[in-house]
Scaffold this motif. Structure first.
Motif, mmCIF file in Angstrom:
data_model
loop_
_atom_site.group_PDB
_atom_site.id
_atom_site.type_symbol
_atom_site.label_atom_id
_atom_site.label_comp_id
_atom_site.label_asym_id
_atom_site.label_seq_id
_atom_site.Cartn_x
_atom_site.Cartn_y
_atom_site.Cartn_z
ATOM 1 N N THR A 359 0.843 -1.197 0.000
ATOM 2 C CA THR A 359 0.000 0.000 0.000
ATOM 3 C C THR A 359 0.879 1.247 0.000
ATOM 4 O O THR A 359 1.808 1.341 0.802
ATOM 5 C CB THR A 359 -0.904 0.023 1.242
ATOM 6 O OG1 THR A 359 -1.624 -1.201 1.321
ATOM 7 C CG2 THR A 359 -1.865 1.194 1.187
ATOM 8 N N PRO A 360 0.626 2.214 -0.886
ATOM 9 C CA PRO A 360 1.417 3.446 -0.879
ATOM 10 C C PRO A 360 1.323 4.138 0.474
ATOM 11 O O PRO A 360 0.231 4.283 1.037
ATOM 12 C CB PRO A 360 0.773 4.296 -1.988
ATOM 13 C CG PRO A 360 0.084 3.306 -2.872
ATOM 14 C CD PRO A 360 -0.370 2.200 -1.981
ATOM 15 N N ALA A 361 2.462 4.546 1.006
ATOM 16 C CA ALA A 361 2.494 5.177 2.323
ATOM 17 C C ALA A 361 2.422 6.682 2.174
ATOM 18 O O ALA A 361 3.252 7.290 1.498
ATOM 19 C CB ALA A 361 3.773 4.778 3.057
ATOM 20 N N ASN A 362 1.408 7.288 2.790
ATOM 21 C CA ASN A 362 1.344 8.739 2.841
ATOM 22 C C ASN A 362 0.617 9.156 4.120
ATOM 23 O O ASN A 362 -0.025 8.330 4.789
ATOM 24 C CB ASN A 362 0.669 9.330 1.599
ATOM 25 C CG ASN A 362 -0.744 8.833 1.420
ATOM 26 O OD1 ASN A 362 -1.582 8.968 2.310
ATOM 27 N ND2 ASN A 362 -1.033 8.241 0.270
ATOM 28 N N ALA A 363 0.736 10.431 4.444
ATOM 29 C CA ALA A 363 0.200 10.917 5.714
ATOM 30 C C ALA A 363 -1.308 10.754 5.804
ATOM 31 O O ALA A 363 -1.837 10.476 6.883
ATOM 32 C CB ALA A 363 0.588 12.387 5.902
ATOM 33 N N LEU A 364 -2.002 10.912 4.687
ATOM 34 C CA LEU A 364 -3.455 10.755 4.712
ATOM 35 C C LEU A 364 -3.836 9.331 5.094
ATOM 36 O O LEU A 364 -4.744 9.102 5.883
ATOM 37 C CB LEU A 364 -4.036 11.120 3.342
ATOM 38 C CG LEU A 364 -3.785 12.558 2.863
ATOM 39 C CD1 LEU A 364 -4.340 12.751 1.459
ATOM 40 C CD2 LEU A 364 -4.393 13.558 3.826
ATOM 41 N N GLY A 365 -3.109 8.358 4.527
ATOM 42 C CA GLY A 365 -3.377 6.962 4.847
ATOM 43 C C GLY A 365 -3.043 6.620 6.285
ATOM 44 O O GLY A 365 -3.782 5.883 6.944
ATOM 45 N N ILE A 366 -1.929 7.175 6.793
ATOM 46 C CA ILE A 366 -1.530 6.900 8.180
ATOM 47 C C ILE A 366 -2.563 7.474 9.142
ATOM 48 O O ILE A 366 -2.978 6.817 10.107
ATOM 49 C CB ILE A 366 -0.146 7.497 8.472
ATOM 50 C CG1 ILE A 366 0.915 6.914 7.537
ATOM 51 C CG2 ILE A 366 0.239 7.274 9.931
ATOM 52 C CD1 ILE A 366 1.093 5.427 7.619
ATOM 53 N N SER A 367 -2.995 8.711 8.889
ATOM 54 C CA SER A 367 -3.999 9.324 9.758
ATOM 55 C C SER A 367 -5.283 8.511 9.772
ATOM 56 O O SER A 367 -5.905 8.317 10.829
ATOM 57 C CB SER A 367 -4.287 10.760 9.288
ATOM 58 O OG SER A 367 -3.128 11.567 9.387
ATOM 59 N N SER A 368 -5.682 8.023 8.604
ATOM 60 C CA SER A 368 -6.886 7.190 8.525
ATOM 61 C C SER A 368 -6.721 5.908 9.317
ATOM 62 O O SER A 368 -7.653 5.466 10.009
ATOM 63 C CB SER A 368 -7.209 6.884 7.061
ATOM 64 O OG SER A 368 -7.506 8.067 6.345
ATOM 65 N N LYS A 369 -5.543 5.285 9.221
ATOM 66 C CA LYS A 369 -5.277 4.052 9.972
ATOM 67 C C LYS A 369 -5.356 4.303 11.481
ATOM 68 O O LYS A 369 -5.915 3.492 12.227
ATOM 69 C CB LYS A 369 -3.892 3.511 9.606
ATOM 70 C CG LYS A 369 -3.810 2.837 8.250
ATOM 71 C CD LYS A 369 -4.503 1.484 8.252
ATOM 72 C CE LYS A 369 -4.247 0.716 6.969
ATOM 73 N NZ LYS A 369 -4.991 -0.574 6.939
ATOM 74 N N LEU A 370 -4.769 5.414 11.928
ATOM 75 C CA LEU A 370 -4.782 5.715 13.362
ATOM 76 C C LEU A 370 -6.208 5.785 13.895
ATOM 77 O O LEU A 370 -6.511 5.241 14.968
ATOM 78 C CB LEU A 370 -4.073 7.045 13.620
ATOM 79 C CG LEU A 370 -2.548 7.062 13.505
ATOM 80 C CD1 LEU A 370 -2.031 8.483 13.582
ATOM 81 C CD2 LEU A 370 -1.905 6.214 14.595
ATOM 82 N N LEU A 371 -7.086 6.446 13.156
ATOM 83 C CA LEU A 371 -8.458 6.623 13.619
ATOM 84 C C LEU A 371 -9.296 5.364 13.423
ATOM 85 O O LEU A 371 -10.090 4.993 14.287
ATOM 86 C CB LEU A 371 -9.093 7.805 12.884
ATOM 87 C CG LEU A 371 -8.407 9.168 13.104
ATOM 88 C CD1 LEU A 371 -9.085 10.257 12.274
ATOM 89 C CD2 LEU A 371 -8.399 9.555 14.582
ATOM 90 N N ALA A 372 -9.101 4.690 12.277
ATOM 91 C CA ALA A 372 -9.940 3.533 11.957
ATOM 92 C C ALA A 372 -9.644 2.325 12.840
ATOM 93 O O ALA A 372 -10.527 1.500 13.095
ATOM 94 C CB ALA A 372 -9.778 3.156 10.488
ATOM 95 N N THR A 373 -8.405 2.208 13.323
ATOM 96 C CA THR A 373 -8.031 1.028 14.115
ATOM 97 C C THR A 373 -8.090 1.277 15.619
ATOM 98 O O THR A 373 -7.765 0.384 16.406
ATOM 99 C CB THR A 373 -6.614 0.553 13.742
ATOM 100 O OG1 THR A 373 -5.674 1.609 14.011
ATOM 101 C CG2 THR A 373 -6.542 0.172 12.266
ATOM 102 N N ALA A 374 -8.479 2.475 16.028
ATOM 103 C CA ALA A 374 -8.603 2.753 17.465
ATOM 104 C C ALA A 374 -9.655 1.826 18.079
ATOM 105 O O ALA A 374 -10.705 1.577 17.493
ATOM 106 C CB ALA A 374 -8.991 4.213 17.674
ATOM 107 N N ARG A 375 -9.368 1.316 19.287
ATOM 108 C CA ARG A 375 -10.282 0.376 19.942
ATOM 109 C C ARG A 375 -11.209 1.106 20.916
ATOM 110 O O ARG A 375 -10.770 1.978 21.660
ATOM 111 C CB ARG A 375 -9.470 -0.676 20.699
ATOM 112 C CG ARG A 375 -8.753 -1.678 19.800
ATOM 113 C CD ARG A 375 -7.799 -2.542 20.608
ATOM 114 N NE ARG A 375 -6.666 -1.767 21.078
ATOM 115 C CZ ARG A 375 -6.153 -1.837 22.294
ATOM 116 N NH1 ARG A 375 -6.696 -2.636 23.208
ATOM 117 N NH2 ARG A 375 -5.104 -1.100 22.625
#
Length: 396
Positions: A359-375
């Motif tokens: 998966t291409p790494a960029n800040a938008l994707g990282i920010s989305s991962k941080l929020l989407a995977t929060a428990r």
């Protein structure tokens, strides 16, 4: 009467409509060119007419009065003997079971500096830049503690760092020994971090609105006038952050970009005789910055810290957090200041994860991962979702 203003410049063919407005987002070819531009900030002494003239410059993206900033004051517990074991926040965000370390990720901590001789930072390339005039180093200790949580190495068998594989860190000293600074120092620090290709920027600080009012009152202004002027400055600086983050997002759309995280603030008091809550303060309230609330332990569950401001986007451990103490050893502190570096460290782990995947790494994707995977299944039953955001940040 002339005052000091911070001026943000970048490629922009659109003129601002009024002095403290944010210009429209560039599109098409303009957006592509803007994405390649490094934001530039400068401090200038301007009168009212000069403010208008500066705002009309097509390269000016934002302008705001210089305001005081301060660290988000933690509460210090006791020095900690470095016995074997992990700080509890490491396992709470699941960094202890992650296969990723943050290797190759560049993290910037904008704070009171760092103690470069602490064993927690041995083997890490620390690029220090002082914006306060005091010189490099950490005369306060806040920055050392925060940096330790992001990427610190183990200290006598005690793990304190979330992303122990980080090998290069940009340490911007934007707060002095007294814990204070000004908004220009912070804007300079952010643009310096971006220019030096930081993947993550961590800020455990906030604007000192009450201090700004008190300063003007002590200079002879009546309280209503001082409050109105401070509100004007607060509004302008929030718009300034929005403009800066707009430029950072434009860069992320055409490159890797930078994830920016900031503490939500410690102004709430849920256990007072008359409990009250305060919403996320700036810079965390700016569009595009991930705001972080603080959590503590409640038996086998987690609860929101009594001081943590409400409406954060995400939360992290912020009570009884063990990390590096200035001068050596370890110390435990409480605050959204302590929660923020947990999120910055996990962001570094997600950069590592994304770069090792297809998966291409960029800040938008990282920010989305941080929020989407929060428990959200780890909280006590009485925790209000508006106080903990999407949940506790979680490592890949």
């Amino acid at each position: 009467m002339a005052k000091q203003y911070t001026v943000l410049r970048g490629f922009n063919q659109s003129r601002t409509r009024e002095p403290f407005a944010v210009g429209p987002s560039p599109t098409g070819l303009e957006a592509l060119i803007a994405a390649q531009a490094i934001p530039q900030v400068e401090v200038r002494t301007l009168n009212k007419m000069e403010v208008l003239d500066t705002a009309r410059d097509p390269e000016v993206k934002g302008i705001a009065p210089v305001m005081p900033i301060k660290l988000i004051e933690p509460t210090s517990n006791d020095d900690v003997s470095a016995t074997a074991g992990d700080a509890w926040g490491i396992s709470a965000v699941r960094a202890d079971v992650s296969a990723f370390t943050g290797d190759g990720v560049v993290v910037s901590v904008l704070d009171t500096g760092i103690d470069p001789n602490h064993p927690a930072f041995q083997g890490i390339t620390l690029v220090q830049k002082d914006f306060t005039g005091e010189g490099d180093g950490d005369g306060h200790g806040h920055g050392t503690h925060c940096a330790g949580t992001v990427f610190g190495r183990d200290v006598n068998g005690t793990r304190i760092g979330v992303a122990r594989g980080v090998k290069k860190a940009l340490i911007g000293k934007v707060l002095g020994t007294n814990g204070g600074g000004d908004s220009d120092m912070l804007f300079q620090g952010i643009t310096w971090a971006i220019e030096n290709q930081a993947d993550v920027v961590s800020m455990s600080l906030g604007f000192d609105f009450p201090g700004f009012v008190d300063q003007m009152v002590s200079d002879g202004l009546p309280v209503p006038a001082a409050t109105s002027i401070a509100l004007e400055g607060y509004r302008a600086n929030l718009r300034m952050f929005d403009a800066l983050m707009q430029m950072i997002r434009a860069r992320a759309a055409f490159g890797q970009g930078t994830v920016v995280v900031a503490a939500s603030g410690n102004e709430s008091e849920r256990t007072a005789q008359k409990p009250y809550e305060v919403a996320v303060s700036i810079p965390a309230a700016a569009e595009g910055i991930i705001s972080v609330g603080a959590l503590g332990r409640a038996g086998n569950a987690l609860e929101v810290a009594s001081f943590s401001n409400t409406f954060p986007q995400i939360s992290a451990p912020g009570v009884d957090i063990i990390s590096a103490r200035k001068g050596g050893g370890l110390i435990s502190m409480n605050g959204t200041s302590m929660a923020t570096p947990h999120v910055a460290g996990v962001a570094a782990l997600w950069w590592d994860f994304m770069r090792q995947s297809d998966t291409p790494a960029n800040a938008l994707g990282i920010s989305s991962k941080l929020l989407a995977t929060a428990r959200s299944n780890v909280f006590a039953a009485n925790v209000d979702p508006t106080d903990r955001g999407m949940g506790i940040v979680t490592a890949p």
